[in-house]
Design an enzyme around this catalytic site. Structure first.
Site, PDB file in Angstrom:
ATOM      1  N   ARG A 170       0.841  -1.209   0.000  1.00  0.00           N
ATOM      2  CA  ARG A 170       0.000   0.000   0.000  1.00  0.00           C
ATOM      3  C   ARG A 170       0.868   1.247   0.000  1.00  0.00           C
ATOM      4  NH1 ARG A 170      -3.285  -0.761   5.157  1.00  0.00           N
ATOM      5  NH2 ARG A 170      -3.925   1.378   4.743  1.00  0.00           N
ATOM      6  N   LYS A 189      -4.084  -6.715  13.479  1.00  0.00           N
ATOM      7  CA  LYS A 189      -2.963  -6.799  14.416  1.00  0.00           C
ATOM      8  C   LYS A 189      -3.462  -6.859  15.854  1.00  0.00           C
ATOM      9  CE  LYS A 189      -1.182  -3.300  12.286  1.00  0.00           C
ATOM     10  NZ  LYS A 189      -0.386  -2.239  11.653  1.00  0.00           N
TER      11      LYS A 189
END
Lengths: 440, 440
Positions: A170, A189
């Protein structure tokens, strides 16, 4: 029919809702390397334009989460609560907050990041403490949360590796600024870290990633919904990010300010934000029944010295020198040169652009332009005047701590541009704009 | 500041008009391999959503054009005119058209493609002529256009290699269906071939890449404008693509039908389309002052046998056996098995879906699903009834020519699904819907 990545790309491109199966197939293909980066890049850009809807977010996040280990913290009693900030300038809140909340009886398994661009990172700040290790192994991390009640580490290679790969892609394909991609990245995460609940500090304003309240709210709601689909409570505070938080922008200097907060001192806004987030963590952790009660417990933990002591125990457990608490001036690095940036005229300080100050500190070496860059823990900026203060011409507003290598000139010019004075006292927005807690 | 591909991606993503310099830097980086495929893929998807405006189209096309050789045909007298079709089923028009126009005095340097998906390719059809070479070298190509007045070859590795690379990437990243990318791809190849002018046959309808007249018109106008910015005249006809063109769908069989057209026979629609496109080519080539005059010249060249003779000379010059003109039934391959698809009831043939018939022929081996596939020149479909014809139950509508390997069953089922009968005579749309010729 066999799964073809280009068909999934075309469906997303055309606004069709992807099935959980094809999301799993695509993301596991990225992890395994069987789907090339160029197809991943095309899908990411299509997601940038088309978004991900609620039916896609949960399988997307889950696929990233399941790409690596999922920590099991169930052996630790109590509701584990983490905090995540979308990134600000002078945002050292995690440092006083985590030990403070732990001292109130809520275990804090915190996974933090490094600084990039104009925002700093908790790991870089912690590493300015001599000996401090942010790279604990997973068993060490779990054991420490159990024993000390708090541990602060970086994302390991085992946690959500697909997110790591996707994030790197990204970054170079200009698809970072997509709310569903940001939300699923953070949540994958946090879910992998095994936390039971999460408090989000979503920054809004000139110095924040989200420039408008609408975008910030959308990001917060997206993360809350992802959390809900995995049975985790997520509460978000939208907070202003116009001027730097507190006084220090740097690394070692932010540790010093954090110690002040744990000693019942410290700048008003740093203290207020720590308490505001701490209250939400105590409520989620189930150790307080109301915000008022939570506030009292936090204040008491500071007044009794328990919060400061907990920080010392955490530093010690992670290999650091806990004497920094007693001698921050001598044991934490500070650059040898100082340069004052003064008020060009008299008036009220109407604005001190956090992003510009953050870039000035980065330019001195306090932050990173690229992930490979090294951080200098001793440089940074000390903000002497806050927005709303009356200042006189020639009064020092910001002190730059630098190495005398010439980079301080560009930094000082930057800070000059960040300053805006006005004749009338400016309106000062509240620190906490909004609390979001949507139950599904 | 140094050029960073991700900044260009971000600007296109946000709808900013890219500068000629950054377009050149990006596309030459793709050609040279210094910009990785994942950044190219992200830019292509951003272009899919944001488009390219007029200020971007010319430098984008030019960058692809300049990535390879640009042929210089100035040694050949006269205005060179090429034709390009966006792809149809049974679209063999290039085969009779190119020698016919050359016989009228307009040099035709034609660069053609191969079949992919449900549409056939001129090169595959030509290669069903024994010995025919589509892979001439550039000097051979130029010499033949000068001597014979016409040559038909494939895109060489030297012509617009950046387009070749980009096209392969678009194919696997689902970014083929973008009008500016299609238009710049076609035009970069045509401009590289050194042609002075171009006639476009833009297909519209169920069997075409462009399903609506609006999209077809947008594509045509985009190509006309690109041509104008390079000082080349481009004229477009929008033509219907609902049922297959003419009678034959295949490879060798389409050569046979083409020979019929050059002998003054052949199906009405094949002949009409050949003449309609031929008129535009003669006008652009400056050998006729009006459509009526151009039509007379074309008809005369067929009646005199000159057009047929020119086809023979071209075949011979490209190493082919020109006796196919006299003995197409014996020298061109034809599959040994036939299977008739019959009318399920009596009525008017209301539709025969070109795309479905094209896929049926591809399924027999006449076309390619993937670029690596080999084509069988002898298989295909012969269409015995045209839309609007009165048919009786059990009457054969389509004959499949196949190898008896079982694939004919799925093909027959497909063709059955392509057939639609009605009680009343259907309205038949005109072949040429619209002529576009915008002078800048």
């Amino acid at each position: 029919m066999a799964f073809r990545p280009q068909d999934t790309i075309a469906r997303k491109r055309d606004g069709v809702v992807l099935s959980p199966d094809e999301i799993r197939a695509f993301l596991s293909g990225i992890s395994a390397g069987s789907i090339p980066d160029y197809q991943a890049a095309a899908l990411l850009m299509a997601v940038f334009f088309r978004g991900l809807d609620e039916r896609e977010l949960a399988p997307w996040t889950e696929a990233m989460l399941r790409s690596g280990d999922v920590l099991d913290l169930s052996s630790i009693p109590g509701t584990k609560v983490d905090k995540h900030s979308t990134g600000g300038v002078g945002d050292k809140i995690s440092l006083p907050l985590a030990p403070l909340v732990a001292a109130c009886g809520v275990p804090v398994p915190m996974i933090s990041g490094r600084g990039l661009g104009h925002t700093g990172g908790t790991l870089d700040k912690l590493e300015s403490i001599p000996g401090f290790r942010v790279g604990l192994t997973v068993p060490e991390f779990i054991a420490q949360v159990g024993k000390v009640g708090v541990a602060m580490i970086g994302q390991t290679a085992e946690l959500a590796p697909a997110d790591k790969k996707l994030y790197a892609l990204r970054d170079v394909t200009s698809t970072v600024e997509s709310i569903p991609l940001i939300a699923s990245s953070i949540m994958s995460k946090k879910l992998a870290s095994g936390t039971d609940a999460l408090v989000l500090d979503v920054k809004v304003g000139a110095g924040a990633f989200m420039k408008t309240r609408e975008r910030a709210r959308e990001l917060a709601v997206t993360m809350i919904r992802i959390g809900a689909s995995f049975g985790r409570r997520v509460v978000a505070l939208l907070t202003t990010m116009e001027e730097p938080i507190g006084r220090e922008v740097g690394n070692a200097s932010e540790v010093r300010e954090s110690i002040e907060v744990l000693e019942g001192r410290g700048p008003r806004d740093t203290v207020d934000l720590t308490l505001a987030l701490g209250k939400q963590m105590l409520l989620l952790g189930g150790v307080a029944g109301s915000e008022a009660e939570a506030g009292e417990r936090l204040t008491a933990a500071i007044a009794s010295g328990q919060a400061r002591e907990r920080f010392g125990r955490m530093i010690e457990a992670q290999g650091g020198d806990r004497r920094v608490l007693d001698k921050p001036e001598t044991l934490l690095p500070l650059a040898e040169h100082r340069l004052e940036v003064k008020a060009p005229s008299s008036g009220y300080l109407a604005a001190l652009d956090a992003e510009v100050v953050g870039k000035a500190a980065m330019g001195l070496g306090a932050g990173r332009l690229k992930v490979e860059d090294r951080v200098d823990p001793g440089v940074g900026a000390s903000v002497l005047a806050k927005v709303g203060d009356r200042v006189e011409a020639g009064q020092p507003l910001v002190v730059l701590w630098h190495r005398g290598d010439g980079r301080e000139r560009e930094a000082a010019e930057r800070v000059q541009r960040a300053i805006r004075l006005s004749d009338a006292a400016p309106n000062i927005p509240g620190l906490v704009l909004e609390r979001l807690d949507i139950r599904s």
